[in-house]
Write an enzyme that holds these catalytic residues in place. Structure first.
Site, short mmCIF file in Angstrom:
data_model
loop_
_atom_site.label_atom_id
_atom_site.label_comp_id
_atom_site.label_asym_id
_atom_site.label_seq_id
_atom_site.Cartn_x
_atom_site.Cartn_y
_atom_site.Cartn_z
CG LEU A 101 -16.41 8.00 9.20
CD1 LEU A 101 -16.89 9.45 9.14
CD2 LEU A 101 -17.27 7.12 8.30
CB SER A 118 -3.24 4.09 10.62
OG SER A 118 -2.65 4.32 9.37
CE1 TYR A 137 -8.23 6.68 8.98
CE2 TYR A 137 -6.13 7.08 7.87
CZ TYR A 137 -6.97 6.25 8.58
OH TYR A 137 -6.54 5.00 8.92
CE LYS A 140 -7.47 5.10 12.30
NZ LYS A 140 -8.41 4.21 13.00
NE ARG A 185 -2.61 7.87 -3.66
CZ ARG A 185 -3.02 6.72 -3.11
NH1 ARG A 185 -4.18 6.20 -3.49
NH2 ARG A 185 -2.29 6.10 -2.21
N GLY A 197 0.49 13.71 -1.95
CA GLY A 197 0.60 13.22 -0.57
C GLY A 197 1.28 11.88 -0.43
CG ASP A 198 0.75 8.25 -2.79
OD1 ASP A 198 0.04 8.22 -1.78
OD2 ASP A 198 0.48 7.62 -3.84
N1 UDP Z 1 -1.36 3.19 -5.96
C1 UDP Z 1 -1.35 3.19 -7.34
N2 UDP Z 1 -2.55 3.21 -8.00
C2 UDP Z 1 -3.74 3.24 -7.35
C3 UDP Z 1 -3.74 3.25 -5.93
C4 UDP Z 1 -2.52 3.22 -5.26
O1 UDP Z 1 -0.29 3.17 -7.98
O2 UDP Z 1 -4.78 3.29 -8.01
C5 UDP Z 1 -0.06 3.13 -5.25
C6 UDP Z 1 0.19 4.29 -4.30
O3 UDP Z 1 0.78 5.37 -5.01
C7 UDP Z 1 1.12 3.65 -3.28
C8 UDP Z 1 0.64 2.21 -3.21
O4 UDP Z 1 -0.08 1.99 -4.42
O5 UDP Z 1 2.46 3.65 -3.73
C9 UDP Z 1 -0.27 1.90 -2.02
O6 UDP Z 1 -1.34 2.83 -2.02
P1 UDP Z 1 -2.52 2.68 -0.96
O7 UDP Z 1 -3.45 3.84 -1.17
O8 UDP Z 1 -3.10 1.32 -1.03
O9 UDP Z 1 -1.78 2.79 0.45
P2 UDP Z 1 -1.00 4.01 1.16
O10 UDP Z 1 -0.40 4.87 0.08
O11 UDP Z 1 -2.01 4.72 1.97
O12 UDP Z 1 0.06 3.35 1.97
#
Ligand code: UDP
Length: 348
Positions: free
Chosen positions: A83, A124, A148, A152, A292, A294-295
């Site tokens: 998952l 990951s 999640y 990992k 978002r 956690g980003d």
């Molecule tokens: N992102 C965005 N809009 C969305 C989804 C993601 O701007 O609807 C941005 C997110 O903030 C990040 C990038 O796209 O900078 C990649 O996000 P993703 O969830 O694909 O990967 P991860 O953040 O897990 O590396």
């Protein structure tokens, strides 16, 4: 080699199964089809030019997993099944721990009993946690910010401990950055169940008209255009990394090898949107939204260890990634069809 591919009907698993077969291996799929569609199997058969062996098994079922491995005569397991939705893992942490850890434990127990010596694990870059500097190297400490991610980290640790106890085991921990793109045929690709979490499938759904617009989560990051930067790599390059890792496990004395699989080059959200607009031939509606939770601003690999030790590099460009995603999405606007009822009897 005869190779058991867990989660072989999923996005990365399906592309990897095809490349294993193309490299001369016998790739055997095990999948529970909870988050993948049965109709992917016919498409894989068409692309492989032969019927692929498929088993429908829940890998948390130890007895069923043991029976599969006992009868299979496998030389290696490539373990994708799991998952993977971050938000869902916060809502249902116990499901994530029991499913993701349980399947790995069953596979390891069955492999140990029946003498299967190689394990390639779908890990990951999330294991680098929240505050890792870029580019990220394999020797960085691991941590996580959600269940999640912890599954990992924990599965990596389980595999390291298993390799200490059984020095004949060879383990590859493959830390993926951001896999995107699709097979050049456009017949297989990423088909998220429910609302996608990741940028590329969301953009693809906007481009094909399934969603109104893309929300850009933050344009005030300390990056050149203010949007987050990630290390997107083509799923076909990623699949090739698994083939290379399996080959390497056959020759190395190192029991556990950790390899980043990424390009090493970051691309911003706005750059991905622009590349996708070029690929699909029209502008995509976007709206800037708050960051978002956690980003991080930037996440990208130092891929030099994989290049040195596997002779592997992810070369496909962001334009190729978007063109191939668009071919898949435009030919399959709603993803894979649901298989007609009764088709599970086709599974072997
Ligand atoms: N992102 C965005 N809009 C969305 C989804 C993601 O701007 O609807 C941005 C997110 O903030 C990040 C990038 O796209 O900078 C990649 O996000 P993703 O969830 O694909 O990967 P991860 O953040 O897990 O590396």
């Amino acid at each position: 080699m005869r190779i058991l591919v867990s989660g072989g009907a999923g996005y990365i698993g399906s592309h990897t199964t095809l490349q294993l077969i193309a490299a001369g291996h016998d790739g055997v799929i095990v999948d529970d089809f909870r988050r993948s569609k049965r109709s992917v199997v016919a498409r894989l058969d068409a692309l492989a030019g032969r019927s692929i062996e498929v088993h429908e098994v829940d890998l948390t079922d130890l007895a069923a997993t043991d029976a599969l491995v006992s009868a299979g005569g496998f030389d290696a397991v490539v373990h994708f099944a799991g998952l993977k939705a971050v938000g869902e893992s916060v809502e249902k942490p116990l499901d994530y721990y029991s499913n993701n850890l349980g399947s790995t434990l069953s596979l390891l127990a069955a492999m140990s009993r029946h003498g299967v010596p190689k394990f390639v694990f779908s890990s990951s870059a999330t294991v680098y946690g929240e505050n890792a500097p870029v580019p990220m190297r394999e020797d960085f400490p691991t941590s996580a910010t959600n269940p999640y991610g912890w599954t990992k980290v924990m599965q990596e640790q389980i595999l390291r401990d298993a390799a200490v106890a059984d020095p004949s085991l060879r383990v590859a921990l493959l830390r993926y950055f951001n896999p995107v793109g699709a097979h050049a045929s456009g017949t297989i690709g990423e088909d998220p169940s429910g609302i996608p979490n990741n940028l590329m499938p969301l953009i693809a759904q906007v481009a094909v008209g399934r969603r109104d617009k893309l929300l850009i989560y933050g344009d005030d990051y300390p990056t050149p255009d203010g949007t987050g930067r990630r290390d997107y790599l083509h799923v076909e390059d990623l699949a090739a990394g698994h083939v290379a890792a399996l080959d390497r496990l056959g020759t190395t004395d190192v029991t556990v090898s950790t390899w980043n699989l990424g390009t090493g080059t970051p691309t911003s959200v706005r750059e991905v949107v622009d590349a996708f607009s070029r690929a699909c031939g029209h502008e995509l509606p976007v709206e800037v939204a708050p960051r978002r939770a956690g980003d991080v601003a930037e996440s990208y690999a130092d891929p030099s260890r994989a290049e040195a030790e596997l002779g592997w590099r992810a070369d496909r460009t962001i334009d190729q990634m978007c063109e191939d995603t668009w071919r898949w999405q435009s030919q399959n606007p709603d993803g894979y069809p649901d298989a007609p009822s009764g088709s599970s009897s086709d599974l072997r």
